[in-house]
Design a protein around this motif. Structure first.
Motif, short mmCIF file in Angstrom:
data_model
loop_
_atom_site.label_atom_id
_atom_site.label_comp_id
_atom_site.label_asym_id
_atom_site.label_seq_id
_atom_site.Cartn_x
_atom_site.Cartn_y
_atom_site.Cartn_z
N ASN A 19 -16.72 -0.96 -1.18
CA ASN A 19 -15.77 0.09 -0.80
C ASN A 19 -15.18 -0.26 0.57
O ASN A 19 -15.50 -1.30 1.15
CB ASN A 19 -16.49 1.45 -0.78
CG ASN A 19 -15.52 2.61 -0.67
OD1 ASN A 19 -14.55 2.70 -1.43
ND2 ASN A 19 -15.73 3.50 0.29
N LYS A 20 -14.33 0.61 1.07
CA LYS A 20 -13.62 0.36 2.33
C LYS A 20 -14.56 -0.08 3.45
O LYS A 20 -15.65 0.45 3.58
CB LYS A 20 -12.88 1.66 2.71
CG LYS A 20 -12.05 1.59 3.97
CD LYS A 20 -11.06 0.44 3.99
CE LYS A 20 -10.13 0.43 2.81
NZ LYS A 20 -9.35 -0.82 2.69
N GLY A 30 -5.87 2.64 -3.38
CA GLY A 30 -6.99 3.28 -4.07
C GLY A 30 -7.17 2.58 -5.41
O GLY A 30 -6.19 2.37 -6.16
N ALA A 79 -10.86 8.54 -1.04
CA ALA A 79 -11.18 8.41 -2.47
C ALA A 79 -10.89 9.76 -3.11
O ALA A 79 -11.65 10.28 -3.92
CB ALA A 79 -12.63 7.99 -2.66
N MET A 97 0.79 -1.22 0.00
CA MET A 97 0.00 0.00 0.00
C MET A 97 0.84 1.29 0.00
O MET A 97 0.41 2.31 0.51
CB MET A 97 -1.03 -0.02 1.12
CG MET A 97 -2.05 -1.14 0.85
SD MET A 97 -3.33 -1.39 2.08
CE MET A 97 -4.30 0.08 1.94
N THR A 111 -12.11 10.47 -6.84
CA THR A 111 -13.49 10.14 -7.23
C THR A 111 -14.45 10.84 -6.27
O THR A 111 -15.02 11.87 -6.60
CB THR A 111 -13.71 8.62 -7.26
OG1 THR A 111 -13.39 8.06 -5.98
CG2 THR A 111 -12.85 7.96 -8.32
N GLN A 131 -6.97 5.71 6.54
CA GLN A 131 -6.80 6.47 5.28
C GLN A 131 -7.50 7.83 5.34
O GLN A 131 -7.08 8.78 4.69
CB GLN A 131 -7.34 5.67 4.09
CG GLN A 131 -6.51 4.47 3.70
CD GLN A 131 -7.05 3.19 4.31
OE1 GLN A 131 -7.57 3.19 5.42
NE2 GLN A 131 -6.92 2.09 3.60
N SER A 151 -15.50 3.70 -4.76
CA SER A 151 -15.86 2.29 -4.98
C SER A 151 -14.66 1.54 -5.54
O SER A 151 -13.93 2.04 -6.39
CB SER A 151 -17.02 2.20 -5.98
OG SER A 151 -17.27 0.85 -6.31
N ASP A 152 -14.45 0.35 -5.01
CA ASP A 152 -13.40 -0.52 -5.54
C ASP A 152 -13.93 -1.48 -6.59
O ASP A 152 -13.17 -2.02 -7.40
CB ASP A 152 -12.73 -1.30 -4.42
CG ASP A 152 -11.80 -0.41 -3.64
OD1 ASP A 152 -12.29 0.40 -2.83
OD2 ASP A 152 -10.58 -0.48 -3.88
N ARG A 176 -3.73 -7.57 -4.83
CA ARG A 176 -4.91 -7.16 -4.05
C ARG A 176 -6.16 -7.65 -4.81
O ARG A 176 -6.30 -7.37 -6.00
CB ARG A 176 -4.95 -5.64 -3.84
CG ARG A 176 -3.78 -5.14 -2.98
CD ARG A 176 -4.02 -3.75 -2.45
NE ARG A 176 -5.04 -3.73 -1.41
CZ ARG A 176 -5.56 -2.60 -0.93
NH1 ARG A 176 -5.19 -1.43 -1.42
NH2 ARG A 176 -6.47 -2.65 0.02
C1 LIG Z 1 -11.04 6.31 -5.63
S1 LIG Z 1 -10.93 5.12 -4.75
C2 LIG Z 1 -12.20 4.14 -4.13
C3 LIG Z 1 -11.62 3.18 -3.19
O1 LIG Z 1 -10.46 2.63 -3.73
C4 LIG Z 1 -11.34 3.80 -1.82
O2 LIG Z 1 -12.51 4.32 -1.30
C5 LIG Z 1 -10.82 2.71 -0.94
O3 LIG Z 1 -11.58 1.98 -0.34
C6 LIG Z 1 -9.37 2.50 -0.93
O4 LIG Z 1 -8.98 1.39 -0.16
P1 LIG Z 1 -7.43 1.09 0.05
O5 LIG Z 1 -7.44 -0.16 0.89
O6 LIG Z 1 -6.84 2.26 0.74
O7 LIG Z 1 -6.84 0.84 -1.31
#
Ligand SMILES: CSC[C@@H](O)[C@@H](O)C(=O)COP(=O)(O)O
Length: 365
Positions: free
Chosen positions: A252-253, A54, A164, A50, A174, A201, A241-242, A90
């Motif tokens: 999402n997270k 994102g 995000a 990490m 986003t 985060q 959103s992932d 990931r």
């Molecule tokens: C624009 S990003 C949307 C998601 O990636 C963000 O909200 C998120 O959950 C990021 O998680 P992370 O674990 O820090 O990669």
């Protein structure tokens, strides 16, 4: 976006033309450091640990990682091996697979000696497209904020979860892009930033970004959002959103789902902002089908922070010996999502809503 007045992107080609530079996000908000990625391993480690995170940014980093792999082994097996290594870093964000498939498909059509240059250029195009998408998300989403401001006649408070922002993408972000666009247009907007345990985060990255751009904000504990919504202190939630299913479920997270439940109970509109690269058109039931990353329990048992003398320390915060679980994402079902803010506009979180914006997917659906 700017750091100390200097414009940066989260990832950009090194002047040597053979590697890329990224912002090391594990060091923020207390130290700003760039890291050079020159090999497949560098890119895979950066995503896994990490240094970059994102969904859109890990997609772009994976694309560059595949390009870097082509310098060492541009064979057909080399493409497959590198793509598999990067895809395994990931599991939840679909952008990773999307970007790898796009670059790999490109490479299979050309001779091995052309592959590094072609892949590096394609990764650059993906990065540029991401910037354009996020800018458009900002324009569409800022209208929602401006409309609310006109209707309510007072500054608008947006609650967001995780990061995000521009650090999660190549630039703009986003969920934060609409906030930046509204702020730049003079619409009074302030942000409630969920700290976002376990990795914080929100507290570390979203707060750092908003500070850098002078957007008024307040960091709150993850458990405070529901209470603040009950007391009329939140006008709107916007999250990232992932992975978004074809039916509009949003992954999402971890903790996003609880905010959506509280928003529904209190009548607060709940939006997810996402580029097309986050939509997984093959999935229809996010809760059942999206793979949820399970991360090291140490992220729950330990916290790292800055000491008064400027040094860093990691401390234990959980009763030693207690088992811990650390699912990193959750799914908010479409029924709890007021709308999706995309680069093509805002739509309902329904199959029809999404197909209305992406009619080219109708045949496949
Ligand atoms: C624009 S990003 C949307 C998601 O990636 C963000 O909200 C998120 O959950 C990021 O998680 P992370 O674990 O820090 O990669």
């Amino acid at each position: 976006m700017n750091i100390d007045g200097k414009p940066y992107r989260t990832i950009f080609p090194d002047p040597d033309g053979e590697s890329v530079q990224v912002i090391d996000q594990t060091r923020l908000p207390f130290a700003f450091e760039l890291k050079r990625l020159a090999t497949l391993d560098d890119a895979a480690v950066a995503i896994r640990t990490m240094i970059v995170r994102g969904a859109p940014l890990i997609g772009v980093t994976a694309a560059y990682g595949l390009a870097l792999a082509m310098r060492a082994d541009p064979s057909a097996d080399g493409i497959d091996r590198a793509a598999a290594t990067l895809a395994a870093t990931r599991p939840t964000a679909i952008n990773l697979r999307w970007a790898l498939e796009r670059v790999a498909a490109n490479l299979r059509q050309i001779e091995p000696h052309e592959r590094f240059v072609r892949a590096f250029a394609e990764a650059g195009r993906i990065a540029e497209e991401d910037v354009a998408s996020c800018r458009a998300i900002g324009a569409h989403g800022s209208r929602l904020i401006a409309d609310l401001h006109r209707a309510k006649g007072r500054p608008i408070t947006v609650l967001t979860h995780c990061n995000a922002g521009w650090l999660a993408t190549v630039d703009w972000g986003t969920a934060l892009a609409p906030i930046y666009a509204a702020h730049e247009a003079g619409v009074p907007v302030r942000v409630l930033v969920d700290e976002t345990r376990p990795r914080n985060q929100g507290a570390a990255l979203t707060a750092f970004e908003l500070n850098g751009h002078g957007v008024p904000h307040t960091v709150i504990s993850d458990n405070a959002g529901g209470h603040l919504m009950q007391h009329g202190q939140v006008d709107l939630c916007i999250v990232g959103s992932d992975r978004t299913t074809a039916s509009g479920d949003v992954c999402n997270k971890i903790g996003t789902y609880l905010k959506a439940l509280a928003a529904r109970d209190t009548g607060v509109p709940f939006y997810a902002a996402l580029p097309f690269s986050t939509i997984d058109w093959t999935l229809h039931d996010g809760v059942k089908e999206i793979p949820i990353e399970e991360r090291d329990g140490r992220e729950v048992t330990h916290l790292t922070g800055r000491l008064p003398d400027g040094g860093f320390a990691t401390v234990e915060v959980v009763s030693p010996g207690s088992p811990v679980a650390n699912p990193a994402f959750d799914v908010t079902p479409a029924r709890l999502v007021t709308g999706l803010i995309t680069e093509r506009g805002v739509c309902e979180a329904t199959p029809e809503g999404l197909l209305g914006l992406y009619p080219e997917r109708r045949a496949a659906a």
